[in-house]
Write a protein that holds these residues in place. Structure first.
Motif, PDB file in Angstrom:
ATOM      1  N   THR A 113       0.857  -1.192   0.000  1.00  0.00           N
ATOM      2  CA  THR A 113       0.000   0.000   0.000  1.00  0.00           C
ATOM      3  C   THR A 113       0.890   1.238   0.000  1.00  0.00           C
ATOM      4  O   THR A 113       2.100   1.146   0.222  1.00  0.00           O
ATOM      5  N   HIS A 114       0.263   2.379  -0.194  1.00  0.00           N
ATOM      6  CA  HIS A 114       1.032   3.623  -0.167  1.00  0.00           C
ATOM      7  C   HIS A 114       1.620   3.870   1.220  1.00  0.00           C
ATOM      8  O   HIS A 114       2.692   4.441   1.357  1.00  0.00           O
ATOM      9  N   ARG A 115       0.942   3.398   2.258  1.00  0.00           N
ATOM     10  CA  ARG A 115       1.455   3.574   3.623  1.00  0.00           C
ATOM     11  C   ARG A 115       2.711   2.726   3.848  1.00  0.00           C
ATOM     12  O   ARG A 115       3.635   3.160   4.528  1.00  0.00           O
ATOM     13  N   ILE A 116       2.745   1.523   3.302  1.00  0.00           N
ATOM     14  CA  ILE A 116       3.947   0.679   3.439  1.00  0.00           C
ATOM     15  C   ILE A 116       5.116   1.340   2.727  1.00  0.00           C
ATOM     16  O   ILE A 116       6.210   1.443   3.278  1.00  0.00           O
ATOM     17  N   MET A 117       4.897   1.808   1.499  1.00  0.00           N
ATOM     18  CA  MET A 117       5.973   2.488   0.778  1.00  0.00           C
ATOM     19  C   MET A 117       6.429   3.727   1.543  1.00  0.00           C
ATOM     20  O   MET A 117       7.628   3.987   1.672  1.00  0.00           O
ATOM     21  N   ALA A 118       5.474   4.496   2.057  1.00  0.00           N
ATOM     22  CA  ALA A 118       5.816   5.713   2.799  1.00  0.00           C
ATOM     23  C   ALA A 118       6.689   5.381   4.004  1.00  0.00           C
ATOM     24  O   ALA A 118       7.707   6.039   4.244  1.00  0.00           O
ATOM     25  N   ARG A 119       6.317   4.364   4.739  1.00  0.00           N
ATOM     26  CA  ARG A 119       7.080   3.988   5.932  1.00  0.00           C
ATOM     27  C   ARG A 119       8.469   3.495   5.547  1.00  0.00           C
ATOM     28  O   ARG A 119       9.471   3.927   6.121  1.00  0.00           O
ATOM     29  N   GLU A 120       8.562   2.613   4.560  1.00  0.00           N
ATOM     30  CA  GLU A 120       9.845   2.014   4.198  1.00  0.00           C
ATOM     31  C   GLU A 120      10.784   2.999   3.500  1.00  0.00           C
ATOM     32  O   GLU A 120      11.999   2.855   3.596  1.00  0.00           O
ATOM     33  N   GLN A 121      10.230   3.971   2.786  1.00  0.00           N
ATOM     34  CA  GLN A 121      11.069   4.928   2.056  1.00  0.00           C
ATOM     35  C   GLN A 121      11.144   6.287   2.743  1.00  0.00           C
ATOM     36  O   GLN A 121      11.717   7.231   2.192  1.00  0.00           O
ATOM     37  N   GLU A 122      10.527   6.359   3.912  1.00  0.00           N
ATOM     38  CA  GLU A 122      10.542   7.601   4.687  1.00  0.00           C
ATOM     39  C   GLU A 122       9.997   8.774   3.873  1.00  0.00           C
ATOM     40  O   GLU A 122      10.612   9.835   3.745  1.00  0.00           O
ATOM     41  N   LEU A 123       8.821   8.544   3.296  1.00  0.00           N
ATOM     42  CA  LEU A 123       8.087   9.556   2.541  1.00  0.00           C
ATOM     43  C   LEU A 123       6.802   9.859   3.286  1.00  0.00           C
ATOM     44  O   LEU A 123       6.371   9.080   4.144  1.00  0.00           O
ATOM     45  N   SER A 124       6.158  10.945   2.913  1.00  0.00           N
ATOM     46  CA  SER A 124       4.814  11.164   3.436  1.00  0.00           C
ATOM     47  C   SER A 124       3.873  10.199   2.714  1.00  0.00           C
ATOM     48  O   SER A 124       4.111   9.846   1.553  1.00  0.00           O
ATOM     49  N   PRO A 125       2.797   9.770   3.395  1.00  0.00           N
ATOM     50  CA  PRO A 125       1.833   8.898   2.700  1.00  0.00           C
ATOM     51  C   PRO A 125       1.263   9.554   1.442  1.00  0.00           C
ATOM     52  O   PRO A 125       1.021   8.877   0.445  1.00  0.00           O
ATOM     53  N   LEU A 126       1.111  10.882   1.477  1.00  0.00           N
ATOM     54  CA  LEU A 126       0.597  11.585   0.303  1.00  0.00           C
ATOM     55  C   LEU A 126       1.572  11.446  -0.872  1.00  0.00           C
ATOM     56  O   LEU A 126       1.161  11.112  -1.985  1.00  0.00           O
ATOM     57  N   GLU A 127       2.863  11.682  -0.630  1.00  0.00           N
ATOM     58  CA  GLU A 127       3.836  11.588  -1.712  1.00  0.00           C
ATOM     59  C   GLU A 127       3.911  10.163  -2.262  1.00  0.00           C
ATOM     60  O   GLU A 127       3.985   9.957  -3.475  1.00  0.00           O
ATOM     61  N   ALA A 128       3.867   9.177  -1.362  1.00  0.00           N
ATOM     62  CA  ALA A 128       3.907   7.783  -1.818  1.00  0.00           C
ATOM     63  C   ALA A 128       2.682   7.467  -2.675  1.00  0.00           C
ATOM     64  O   ALA A 128       2.800   6.844  -3.741  1.00  0.00           O
ATOM     65  N   GLY A 129       1.504   7.904  -2.213  1.00  0.00           N
ATOM     66  CA  GLY A 129       0.286   7.648  -2.978  1.00  0.00           C
ATOM     67  C   GLY A 129       0.299   8.323  -4.340  1.00  0.00           C
ATOM     68  O   GLY A 129      -0.121   7.743  -5.342  1.00  0.00           O
ATOM     69  N   VAL A 130       0.816   9.535  -4.373  1.00  0.00           N
ATOM     70  CA  VAL A 130       0.858  10.285  -5.637  1.00  0.00           C
ATOM     71  C   VAL A 130       1.760   9.591  -6.649  1.00  0.00           C
ATOM     72  O   VAL A 130       1.383   9.405  -7.810  1.00  0.00           O
ATOM     73  N   ILE A 131       2.958   9.186  -6.231  1.00  0.00           N
ATOM     74  CA  ILE A 131       3.871   8.576  -7.214  1.00  0.00           C
ATOM     75  C   ILE A 131       3.387   7.179  -7.607  1.00  0.00           C
ATOM     76  O   ILE A 131       3.523   6.780  -8.763  1.00  0.00           O
ATOM     77  N   LEU A 132       2.791   6.442  -6.676  1.00  0.00           N
ATOM     78  CA  LEU A 132       2.252   5.124  -7.043  1.00  0.00           C
ATOM     79  C   LEU A 132       1.161   5.282  -8.106  1.00  0.00           C
ATOM     80  O   LEU A 132       1.138   4.531  -9.084  1.00  0.00           O
ATOM     81  N   ASP A 133       0.272   6.229  -7.914  1.00  0.00           N
ATOM     82  CA  ASP A 133      -0.800   6.437  -8.898  1.00  0.00           C
ATOM     83  C   ASP A 133      -0.256   6.998 -10.212  1.00  0.00           C
ATOM     84  O   ASP A 133      -0.743   6.638 -11.283  1.00  0.00           O
ATOM     85  N   ALA A 134       0.764   7.859 -10.143  1.00  0.00           N
ATOM     86  CA  ALA A 134       1.324   8.436 -11.373  1.00  0.00           C
ATOM     87  C   ALA A 134       2.028   7.369 -12.216  1.00  0.00           C
ATOM     88  O   ALA A 134       2.000   7.438 -13.446  1.00  0.00           O
ATOM     89  N   LEU A 135       2.666   6.410 -11.558  1.00  0.00           N
ATOM     90  CA  LEU A 135       3.416   5.380 -12.299  1.00  0.00           C
ATOM     91  C   LEU A 135       2.595   4.126 -12.591  1.00  0.00           C
ATOM     92  O   LEU A 135       3.034   3.261 -13.347  1.00  0.00           O
ATOM     93  N   ARG A 136       1.432   4.012 -12.010  1.00  0.00           N
ATOM     94  CA  ARG A 136       0.592   2.826 -12.212  1.00  0.00           C
ATOM     95  C   ARG A 136       0.374   2.491 -13.685  1.00  0.00           C
ATOM     96  O   ARG A 136       0.488   1.324 -14.084  1.00  0.00           O
ATOM     97  N   PRO A 137       0.077   3.472 -14.553  1.00  0.00           N
ATOM     98  CA  PRO A 137      -0.129   3.130 -15.979  1.00  0.00           C
ATOM     99  C   PRO A 137       1.107   2.519 -16.642  1.00  0.00           C
ATOM    100  O   PRO A 137       0.981   1.763 -17.601  1.00  0.00           O
TER     101      PRO A 137
END
Length: 171
Positions: free
Chosen positions: A143-167
């Protein structure tokens, strides 16, 4: 996991023809277009990507000389087909794969402000790490929260890049 940590010493943006491709989003966009549209012409690239014809000719020549694409017919207009790219870089414990997906993610930089901002903040290595997360995100194991925690990002930034790269992963 060491391979999922950004390695600021990994030279993803220096040296060689592949790295020149990674460092030029317009060239990466042209490679990606040809990869998605086999046997395409210069004119189709110019019209679809809305790039200057001279730039397209120059970049297609560069891509062909580097062996990333080839002319796939003998006639006019010339048609081009992309070759697959699959290189693995190892620097210490970090491993990175340079694939058409990574090239496409870089190409999106010129048309997606979220990808552009992410590369500015985290570099190409950070983008390659994010792409690893996107594969798992699409598969439902991250999830975006797992990426945020593991990469030390905000959950918002993780969610944004996951959705931007999904396609990139789903196409």
């Amino acid at each position: 996991m060491a391979t999922r940590e950004a390695n600021w010493d990994t030279p993803l943006d220096t040296g060689g023809e592949v790295f020149a491709l990674l460092g030029n989003p317009r060239k990466a966009w042209i490679y990606t277009y040809i990869d998605h549209h086999p046997a395409t012409t210069i004119q189709a690239i110019v019209e679809t990507l809305d790039l200057p014809q001279r730039t397209v000719y120059e970049y297609v020549d560069d891509l062909e000389a580097a062996g990333f694409i080839e002319q796939s017919n003998d006639g006019r207009p010339a048609e081009y087909t992309a070759h697959g790219i699959d290189l693995q870089l190892v620097a210490g414990d970090a491993e990175r794969r340079i694939t058409p997906e990574l090239v496409e993610a870089i190409a999106r930089r010129i048309r997606d402000d979220d990808v552009d901002t992410y590369i500015d903040r985290h570099g190409l290595d950070g983008l390659a790490v994010a792409l690893d997360y996107v594969r798992e995100y699409v598969g439902g194991s991250v999830t975006h929260r797992i990426m945020a925690r593991e990469q030390e990002l905000s959950p918002l930034e993780a969610g944004v890049i996951l959705d931007a790269l999904r396609p990139v992963v789903e196409d």
